[in-house]
Design an enzyme around this catalytic site. Structure first.
Site, PDB file in Angstrom:
ATOM      1  N   ASN A  49       0.804  -1.237   0.000  1.00  0.00           N
ATOM      2  CA  ASN A  49       0.000   0.000   0.000  1.00  0.00           C
ATOM      3  C   ASN A  49       0.831   1.278   0.000  1.00  0.00           C
ATOM      4  O   ASN A  49       0.336   2.339  -0.379  1.00  0.00           O
ATOM      5  CB  ASN A  49      -0.914   0.021   1.231  1.00  0.00           C
ATOM      6  CG  ASN A  49      -2.002  -1.037   1.156  1.00  0.00           C
ATOM      7  OD1 ASN A  49      -2.699  -1.150   0.155  1.00  0.00           O
ATOM      8  ND2 ASN A  49      -2.137  -1.852   2.201  1.00  0.00           N
ATOM      9  N   LYS A  57       0.907   3.758  -3.018  1.00  0.00           N
ATOM     10  CA  LYS A  57      -0.321   4.165  -3.711  1.00  0.00           C
ATOM     11  C   LYS A  57      -0.502   5.685  -3.592  1.00  0.00           C
ATOM     12  O   LYS A  57      -0.006   6.308  -2.640  1.00  0.00           O
ATOM     13  CB  LYS A  57      -1.522   3.426  -3.109  1.00  0.00           C
ATOM     14  CG  LYS A  57      -1.503   1.941  -3.466  1.00  0.00           C
ATOM     15  CD  LYS A  57      -2.571   1.151  -2.752  1.00  0.00           C
ATOM     16  CE  LYS A  57      -2.487  -0.304  -3.176  1.00  0.00           C
ATOM     17  NZ  LYS A  57      -3.309  -1.192  -2.339  1.00  0.00           N
ATOM     18  N   HIS A 112       4.159   0.011  -6.825  1.00  0.00           N
ATOM     19  CA  HIS A 112       2.724  -0.260  -7.016  1.00  0.00           C
ATOM     20  C   HIS A 112       1.979   0.828  -6.254  1.00  0.00           C
ATOM     21  O   HIS A 112       2.149   0.910  -5.048  1.00  0.00           O
ATOM     22  CB  HIS A 112       2.400  -1.638  -6.466  1.00  0.00           C
ATOM     23  CG  HIS A 112       0.929  -1.952  -6.450  1.00  0.00           C
ATOM     24  ND1 HIS A 112       0.283  -2.476  -7.544  1.00  0.00           N
ATOM     25  CD2 HIS A 112      -0.017  -1.847  -5.482  1.00  0.00           C
ATOM     26  CE1 HIS A 112      -0.997  -2.681  -7.244  1.00  0.00           C
ATOM     27  NE2 HIS A 112      -1.203  -2.296  -6.002  1.00  0.00           N
ATOM     28  N   GLU A 151      -5.636  -1.722 -13.005  1.00  0.00           N
ATOM     29  CA  GLU A 151      -7.070  -2.059 -13.091  1.00  0.00           C
ATOM     30  C   GLU A 151      -7.898  -1.028 -13.851  1.00  0.00           C
ATOM     31  O   GLU A 151      -8.958  -0.598 -13.391  1.00  0.00           O
ATOM     32  CB  GLU A 151      -7.652  -2.270 -11.688  1.00  0.00           C
ATOM     33  CG  GLU A 151      -6.938  -3.367 -10.912  1.00  0.00           C
ATOM     34  CD  GLU A 151      -7.411  -3.505  -9.475  1.00  0.00           C
ATOM     35  OE1 GLU A 151      -8.419  -2.884  -9.090  1.00  0.00           O
ATOM     36  OE2 GLU A 151      -6.754  -4.255  -8.713  1.00  0.00           O
ATOM     37  N   GLU A 174       0.423 -10.582  -8.063  1.00  0.00           N
ATOM     38  CA  GLU A 174      -0.299 -10.532  -6.776  1.00  0.00           C
ATOM     39  C   GLU A 174      -0.858 -11.907  -6.426  1.00  0.00           C
ATOM     40  O   GLU A 174      -1.992 -12.036  -5.950  1.00  0.00           O
ATOM     41  CB  GLU A 174      -1.427  -9.494  -6.843  1.00  0.00           C
ATOM     42  CG  GLU A 174      -0.968  -8.109  -7.244  1.00  0.00           C
ATOM     43  CD  GLU A 174      -2.029  -7.018  -7.093  1.00  0.00           C
ATOM     44  OE1 GLU A 174      -3.070  -7.272  -6.455  1.00  0.00           O
ATOM     45  OE2 GLU A 174      -1.806  -5.909  -7.620  1.00  0.00           O
ATOM     46  N   TRP A 234       0.784 -11.968  -2.947  1.00  0.00           N
ATOM     47  CA  TRP A 234       0.226 -10.748  -2.336  1.00  0.00           C
ATOM     48  C   TRP A 234       0.112 -10.988  -0.841  1.00  0.00           C
ATOM     49  O   TRP A 234      -0.814 -11.609  -0.377  1.00  0.00           O
ATOM     50  CB  TRP A 234      -1.113 -10.383  -2.971  1.00  0.00           C
ATOM     51  CG  TRP A 234      -1.399  -8.906  -2.822  1.00  0.00           C
ATOM     52  CD1 TRP A 234      -2.380  -8.346  -2.068  1.00  0.00           C
ATOM     53  CD2 TRP A 234      -0.687  -7.821  -3.435  1.00  0.00           C
ATOM     54  NE1 TRP A 234      -2.312  -6.963  -2.173  1.00  0.00           N
ATOM     55  CE2 TRP A 234      -1.285  -6.610  -3.005  1.00  0.00           C
ATOM     56  CE3 TRP A 234       0.412  -7.745  -4.300  1.00  0.00           C
ATOM     57  CZ2 TRP A 234      -0.830  -5.350  -3.412  1.00  0.00           C
ATOM     58  CZ3 TRP A 234       0.869  -6.485  -4.697  1.00  0.00           C
ATOM     59  CH2 TRP A 234       0.240  -5.306  -4.252  1.00  0.00           C
TER      60      TRP A 234
HETATM   61  O1  G3I Z   1      -3.764   1.663   7.906  1.00  0.00           O
HETATM   62  C1  G3I Z   1      -5.146   1.862   8.210  1.00  0.00           C
HETATM   63  C2  G3I Z   1      -5.392   1.839   9.681  1.00  0.00           C
HETATM   64  O2  G3I Z   1      -4.717   2.915  10.276  1.00  0.00           O
HETATM   65  C3  G3I Z   1      -6.896   1.898   9.939  1.00  0.00           C
HETATM   66  O3  G3I Z   1      -7.140   1.766  11.312  1.00  0.00           O
HETATM   67  C4  G3I Z   1      -7.629   0.805   9.186  1.00  0.00           C
HETATM   68  C5  G3I Z   1      -9.134   0.895   9.364  1.00  0.00           C
HETATM   69  O4  G3I Z   1      -9.817   0.343   8.257  1.00  0.00           O
HETATM   70  O5  G3I Z   1      -7.334   0.928   7.827  1.00  0.00           O
HETATM   71  C6  G3I Z   1      -5.955   0.787   7.532  1.00  0.00           C
HETATM   72  O6  G3I Z   1      -5.761   0.906   6.159  1.00  0.00           O
HETATM   73  C7  G3I Z   1      -6.199  -0.170   5.346  1.00  0.00           C
HETATM   74  C8  G3I Z   1      -4.990  -0.683   4.571  1.00  0.00           C
HETATM   75  O7  G3I Z   1      -5.416  -1.668   3.656  1.00  0.00           O
HETATM   76  C9  G3I Z   1      -3.914  -1.265   5.478  1.00  0.00           C
HETATM   77  O8  G3I Z   1      -4.406  -2.380   6.138  1.00  0.00           O
HETATM   78  C10 G3I Z   1      -7.270   0.323   4.406  1.00  0.00           C
HETATM   79  O9  G3I Z   1      -8.434   0.643   5.131  1.00  0.00           O
HETATM   80  C11 G3I Z   1      -7.588  -0.730   3.376  1.00  0.00           C
HETATM   81  O10 G3I Z   1      -8.455  -0.192   2.395  1.00  0.00           O
HETATM   82  C12 G3I Z   1      -6.315  -1.176   2.701  1.00  0.00           C
HETATM   83  O11 G3I Z   1      -6.645  -2.232   1.808  1.00  0.00           O
HETATM   84  C13 G3I Z   1      -5.709  -2.475   0.780  1.00  0.00           C
HETATM   85  C14 G3I Z   1      -6.445  -2.432  -0.556  1.00  0.00           C
HETATM   86  O12 G3I Z   1      -5.561  -2.830  -1.610  1.00  0.00           O
HETATM   87  C15 G3I Z   1      -6.933  -1.021  -0.868  1.00  0.00           C
HETATM   88  O13 G3I Z   1      -5.864  -0.121  -1.003  1.00  0.00           O
HETATM   89  C16 G3I Z   1      -5.116  -3.858   1.010  1.00  0.00           C
HETATM   90  O14 G3I Z   1      -4.292  -3.811   2.180  1.00  0.00           O
HETATM   91  C17 G3I Z   1      -4.267  -4.263  -0.190  1.00  0.00           C
HETATM   92  O15 G3I Z   1      -3.833  -5.587  -0.054  1.00  0.00           O
HETATM   93  C18 G3I Z   1      -5.100  -4.150  -1.454  1.00  0.00           C
HETATM   94  O16 G3I Z   1      -4.259  -4.481  -2.548  1.00  0.00           O
HETATM   95  C19 G3I Z   1      -4.899  -4.546  -3.823  1.00  0.00           C
HETATM   96  C20 G3I Z   1      -3.880  -4.084  -4.854  1.00  0.00           C
HETATM   97  O17 G3I Z   1      -3.411  -2.801  -4.520  1.00  0.00           O
HETATM   98  C21 G3I Z   1      -4.478  -4.095  -6.259  1.00  0.00           C
HETATM   99  N1  G3I Z   1      -5.008  -5.400  -6.577  1.00  0.00           N
HETATM  100  C22 G3I Z   1      -5.956  -5.955  -5.603  1.00  0.00           C
HETATM  101  C23 G3I Z   1      -5.327  -5.975  -4.205  1.00  0.00           C
HETATM  102  C24 G3I Z   1      -6.277  -6.594  -3.194  1.00  0.00           C
HETATM  103  O18 G3I Z   1      -7.426  -5.818  -3.062  1.00  0.00           O
END
Ligand code: G3I
Length: 361
Positions: free
Chosen positions: A70, A73, A106, A155, A271, A320
């Protein structure tokens, strides 16, 4: 001292000498990176890297390529229009550099990582163009000479092959891309051009999910690549995310690798993970039979990659996340699942051994 004593002392001495000359290899010297004919990596989190020694150790031992999950991004790196937050990304870069790992960025543009200031941005088309260009060139320039490659756009296509629609309907936000809406449908080509301008040595990837089940999406990606080639727009590789489940069609995987390899671009399985509880059964168990089926599919992916993708186009395979406990699948879908090669405490699973065996040349 009698003869027996002398013989015992002599044998002990010989044994010490022999051990020094022929040290017994420590157990467990093999690793994914030591057997693989191409880079093997994982998506990683700066937080886990800083707080979890087992996590860090497994990366150092097993991987020679890293993708920030992340930290790079748009919304993470550029939360305010005039300020960037490079801390987590820098930590990952420093780790990779210290351990001689390849770094894959990424991602520069993704419709799901748009900070509030961009969503609320008001400006004409030149101002929007500047938002995109400034972000891309600031970030690429900062990590010039550190990163080998970037997912420039992530995407951009829907499963039906259409460009993620430039809609204005926020109720279907996941189908729309603010970039297509504000910059026009050719924004992808310009994003690649801006990235290349900022770093001439960088390898530029288009990354997407679902090529293993959507022939329409494959066709759109191929059309885009052909159009780029015809117009002299730079592009070096295609990322196939491959978020799969244990029953994913093998024919679809083969077809995607064949069709996309035919572009001549580098192919990154970018991934990879294999869900075993995609229906979200709260009573699911990770049975031996499921582990066997999952291991067979991991092996299938590797052997197909090795046999279909020409060696010069094999950019590598990235999972991933690292251990099941840090998988995005558990945190996103709030369900039991075991989609990765390492368990919750970063011990090798049976599927690790299947994956390693398939990687071995
Ligand atoms: O870091 C915050 C934290 O402080 C907070 O308390 C918590 C509450 O929801 O959120 C945390 O952030 C989250 C972050 O992941 C870290 O865990 C975000 O809400 C959450 O939306 C984020 O999700 C990521 C997602 O992409 C959206 O960006 C996933 O970790 C990540 O694995 C996922 O990766 C994507 C690729 O970029 C693109 N392809 C699909 C893949 C899976 O969805």
């Amino acid at each position: 001292m009698n003869v027996a004593h002398i013989i015992v002392i002599g044998l002990s001495f010989l044994s010490v000498v022999c051990k020094k000359q022929n040290p017994v290899p420590p157990p467990d010297v093999e690793s994914l990176k030591s057997v693989a004919p191409f880079p093997v990596g994982a998506a990683i989190s700066a937080t886990h890297l800083q707080n979890n020694t087992a996590y860090k150790n497994v990366l150092v031992k097993e991987m020679n390529s890293i993708t920030p999950e992340n930290a790079m991004k748009f919304a993470n790196l550029h939360p305010q229009s005039q300020s960037y937050a490079f801390g987590d990304a820098d930590a990952i870069v420093n780790f990779a550099v210290a351990h001689g790992m390849r770094l894959h960025g990424h991602t520069l543009l993704w419709h799901q990582s748009v900070p509030g200031w961009v969503q609320q941005f008001n400006g004409d088309s030149a101002a929007w163009e500047s938002v995109m260009k400034t972000h891309i060139q600031t970030v690429v320039s900062r990590y010039k000479d550190k990163l080998t490659s970037w997912d420039v756009v992530n995407e951009a296509f829907l499963d039906n092959g259409a460009l993620r629609i430039p809609d204005t309907d926020t109720s279907s936000r996941d189908n729309g891309s603010i970039w297509a809406r504000k910059l026009g449908t050719d924004y992808i080509a310009r994003a690649f051009t801006y990235a290349r301008e900022a770093d001439h040595d960088l390898l530029l990837f288009y990354n997407d999910y679902g090529q293993e089940y959507s022939t329409a999406k494959i066709q759109s990606i191929k059309n885009m690549v052909n159009s780029f080639k015809a117009r002299g727009i730079p592009i070096d590789g295609i990322g196939l995310q491959m978020h799969m489940h244990v029953n994913t069609s093998r024919a679809g995987i083969t077809n995607a690798l064949q069709q996309l390899s035919a572009t001549g671009l580098k192919i990154h399985i970018s991934e990879l993970d294999i869900s075993v509880n995609s229906k979200g059964d709260p009573n699911a168990v990770y049975s031996d039979a499921i582990q066997k089926a999952q291991g067979d599919l991991f092996s299938f992916v590797v052997t197909q990659y090795k046999s279909i993708v020409p060696v010069a186009q094999q950019y590598g395979i990235t999972t991933w996340n690292v251990g099941d406990a840090d998988s995005w699948i558990r945190s996103t879908y709030k369900r039991k699942d075991w989609p990765l090669l390492f368990d919750d405490t970063y011990q090798k699973k049976a599927v690790y051994h299947a994956f390693l065996q398939a990687l071995r040349n």
